[in-house]
Motif scaffolding. Structure first.
Motif, mmCIF file in Angstrom:
data_model
loop_
_atom_site.group_PDB
_atom_site.id
_atom_site.type_symbol
_atom_site.label_atom_id
_atom_site.label_comp_id
_atom_site.label_asym_id
_atom_site.label_seq_id
_atom_site.Cartn_x
_atom_site.Cartn_y
_atom_site.Cartn_z
ATOM 1 N N LEU A 1 86.431 12.538 76.547
ATOM 2 C CA LEU A 1 85.649 12.367 77.704
ATOM 3 C C LEU A 1 87.292 12.889 78.830
ATOM 4 N N VAL A 2 86.630 13.662 80.442
ATOM 5 C CA VAL A 2 88.071 13.994 80.202
ATOM 6 C C VAL A 2 88.369 13.987 82.019
ATOM 7 N N PHE A 3 89.710 14.124 81.664
ATOM 8 C CA PHE A 3 90.286 13.799 83.060
ATOM 9 C C PHE A 3 90.279 15.193 83.938
ATOM 10 N N ALA B 1 84.095 20.839 83.878
ATOM 11 C CA ALA B 1 83.979 20.099 82.252
ATOM 12 C C ALA B 1 82.274 19.253 82.741
ATOM 13 N N LYS B 2 81.797 18.817 83.361
ATOM 14 C CA LYS B 2 79.863 18.661 83.170
ATOM 15 C C LYS B 2 80.109 19.527 82.763
ATOM 16 N N ALA B 3 79.878 20.622 83.074
ATOM 17 C CA ALA B 3 79.096 21.961 82.967
ATOM 18 C C ALA B 3 78.475 22.717 81.554
ATOM 19 N N ALA B 4 80.428 22.372 81.011
ATOM 20 C CA ALA B 4 80.471 22.356 79.573
ATOM 21 C C ALA B 4 79.921 21.110 78.694
ATOM 22 N N GLY B 5 79.559 20.286 78.855
ATOM 23 C CA GLY B 5 79.055 19.175 78.191
ATOM 24 C C GLY B 5 79.411 18.007 78.109
ATOM 25 N N ILE C 1 85.963 22.431 75.424
ATOM 26 C CA ILE C 1 85.285 21.297 75.292
ATOM 27 C C ILE C 1 84.271 21.983 73.897
ATOM 28 N N ALA C 2 84.095 23.248 73.678
ATOM 29 C CA ALA C 2 83.251 23.934 72.822
ATOM 30 C C ALA C 2 83.764 23.328 71.397
ATOM 31 N N ASP C 3 85.086 23.573 71.868
ATOM 32 C CA ASP C 3 85.545 23.703 69.940
ATOM 33 C C ASP C 3 85.948 22.316 70.026
#
Length: 231
Positions: free
Chosen positions: A75-77, A86-90, A153-155
């Motif tokens: 979950l990203v704020f 954030a959406k593009a990063a998954g 997000i990738a990590d």
């Protein structure tokens, strides 16, 4: 405490009087993890640190080379362009202010990690009483308060785990799944141990790792030789 037959049989494979090195401990864990599901392998370290002192707090994160074996929901704020990033990063869920009542009032907690941009921490702070006790509060030390959402997000998706002292100065951290190969578990465990050694507080006097136990979800603990793993 009475244990079941499966646990009792598994316990026979562990020499309670022995302190194992990393490779041998992993080998034993692989043999004792025989539940009907894929057990999580965890490391539990009792430290000599005193978390009541700010200079002896131990908290950070490490990316395990072979991941955790678990699909992590993030979950990203964020707002504006950062929301799109954030959406593009998954990220699995992205939002802001509108998520507060959903979490506070409806008890929505269908996520495993919370990431936030620094400008959103005022909003996230209102969820402290909900997220804090569950260990979900974003923190700069663990890389979950950041402007670089793509990397964060990738990590996390790659197998980043957070470690921190609990109230009894013990660190609990997953190192993979019982289905992993011995080599994968060994390398994950070593990566975590290296990170913990780097995180040793400079003000700490005496033993850093007082005891360390490797265990699977349903299996007996295997004691590690702290003289070999701590530096």
């Amino acid at each position: 405490m009475k244990h079941g037959k499966r646990y009792t049989e598994a316990a026979k494979l562990v020499d309670r009087s022995q302190y194992y090195d990393v490779a041998d401990a992993v080998g034993v864990i692989k043999k004792t993890a025989n539940a009907k599901f894929d057990e999580t392998v965890e490391l539990h370290v009792r430290t000599g640190a005193d978390g009541r002192h700010a200079d002896q707090q131990i908290r950070g994160a490490v990316v395990l080379p072979h991941g955790t074996g678990k699909t992590v929901r993030i979950l990203v704020f964020a707002k504006g362009p950062k929301e799109d990033e954030a959406k593009a990063a998954g990220a699995d869920f992205v939002g802001g202010q509108e998520l507060i009542p959903k979490i506070q009032n409806e008890g929505w907690l269908d996520f495993d990690v919370v990431v936030a941009t620094p400008d959103m921490m005022g909003v996230v702070g209102r969820l402290g009483k909900v997220l804090g006790p569950k260990g979900l509060m974003p923190n700069p030390k663990s890389g979950t308060v950041t402007m670089d959402l793509t990397k964060a997000i990738a990590d996390i998706k790659a197998g980043k785990v957070e470690y921190r002292l609990d109230k009894t100065n013990i660190i609990h951290c997953p190192v993979g799944k019982a289905s992993f190969t011995e080599e994968q578990l060994r390398e994950n465990l070593q990566a975590l141990l290296d990170a913990l050694n780097k995180a040793k507080p400079s003000s700490l006097k005496g033993a850093y790792m007082k005891s360390a136990v490797l265990t699977s979800t349903m299996g007996p603990g295997v004691k590690l030789n702290t003289a070999k793993i701590a530096n």
